[in-house]
Design a protein around this motif. Structure first.
Motif, short mmCIF file in Angstrom:
data_model
loop_
_atom_site.label_atom_id
_atom_site.label_comp_id
_atom_site.label_asym_id
_atom_site.label_seq_id
_atom_site.Cartn_x
_atom_site.Cartn_y
_atom_site.Cartn_z
N THR A 129 0.91 14.20 8.84
CA THR A 129 0.92 13.86 7.43
C THR A 129 -0.37 13.13 7.10
OG1 THR A 129 2.12 12.70 5.66
CG2 THR A 129 2.12 11.67 7.83
N GLU A 164 -0.83 17.21 0.42
CA GLU A 164 0.57 17.61 0.27
C GLU A 164 1.04 17.56 -1.18
OE1 GLU A 164 0.86 15.66 4.58
OE2 GLU A 164 0.33 14.72 2.69
N ASP A 166 1.87 14.95 -2.99
CA ASP A 166 3.04 14.07 -3.17
C ASP A 166 2.65 12.64 -3.54
OD1 ASP A 166 1.94 13.38 -0.75
OD2 ASP A 166 3.82 13.35 0.36
N VAL A 168 2.70 9.35 -5.55
CA VAL A 168 3.74 8.78 -6.39
C VAL A 168 3.21 7.70 -7.33
CG1 VAL A 168 5.63 9.30 -4.81
CG2 VAL A 168 4.40 7.14 -4.57
N ASP A 212 1.49 7.81 -1.50
CA ASP A 212 2.26 9.06 -1.56
C ASP A 212 3.71 8.82 -1.15
OD1 ASP A 212 2.39 8.92 1.23
OD2 ASP A 212 0.97 10.54 1.58
N GLU A 213 4.51 9.88 -1.12
CA GLU A 213 5.95 9.76 -0.86
C GLU A 213 6.25 9.22 0.53
OE1 GLU A 213 7.68 13.55 -1.61
OE2 GLU A 213 7.66 13.33 -3.80
#
Length: 228
Positions: A129, A164, A166, A168, A212-213
């Protein structure tokens, strides 16, 4: 006969003078091809535990005799450059690291240098990730002097991206001290600008923390501007 001779002479003069005022052709910007924008590059050839060789590619641009590939490590802000007449070039760069890359076009007959867009990518490493790319300042340009608006405010604007997709939140830090430690709060990913109150004659510093998430974060580094 005399009139004919004068006419021919004038025609020769016009032809000899014509076409010489256009000047040298200005190079056009190259169109980037690979690594893709906001992507993970997995095609690098490993050269050591920490480095892999990545081949960068772009389209040929008009009126261009040579290109300069510019690759910047976004964690250290250290650039690497290489010049070539080809439309590809290889560099050994750090694994598991975010980079920005662009290509400058030049022409032997012109002093002008034209730059392509700038794309971001992660050079693949062992992680599964990735943290978001460090936010890029759009306005004010770092190091610039700006005017405040009628409400004594300046709008901070930035770009955020993530492999990715993602992200937030963005957290905005702003202060007249370097580095800025005052958080103005978090904004959702749909928002990439923030109004701040300023005073003329003061230099301000700001940065963005992107999350990110997965809880991964990135630090944009400090941008600065002076208010006129």
């Amino acid at each position: 006969m005399k009139r004919l001779f004068i006419g021919i002479s004038m025609l020769v003069l016009l032809v000899s003078c014509g076409g010489g005022d256009d000047g040298p052709s200005i190079p056009e910007a190259a169109e980037l091809v690979f690594p893709d924008e906001n992507s993970e590059c997995t095609t690098g050839v490993s050269v050591s535990e920490n480095l892999s060789q990545v081949t960068f590619r772009w389209m040929a641009s008009a009126n261009t005799s040579s290109y300069t590939l510019n690759v910047v490590n976004l964690e250290t802000n250290v650039p690497q450059t290489i010049s070539t007449a080809a439309t590809s070039a290889s560099l050994s760069i750090a694994k598991g690291t975010p980079f920005a890359w662009s290509v400058s076009s030049t022409n032997n007959q012109s002093d002008q240098v034209v730059s392509s867009e700038t794309w971001l990518f992660y050079n693949a490493g062992s992680q599964t990730t990735y943290a978001p790319f460090p936010a890029q300042a759009v306005s004010p340009i770092s190091g610039s002097t700006v005017l405040k608006d009628i409400a004594n405010e300046v709008t901070l604007e930035w770009l955020g991206a993530d492999v990715e997709g993602d992200i937030v939140s963005f957290e905005v830090f702003f202060s007249d001290q370097n580095p800025p430690t005052t958080s103005l709060g978090e904004v959702e990913t749909a928002t990439t600008e923030f109004n701040v109150s300023v005073t003329s004659g003061i230099t301000y510093y700001w940065k963005i923390i992107t999350t990110d998430e997965e809880g991964n974060t990135s630090d944009s580094g400090v941008f600065e501007f002076k208010v006129n």
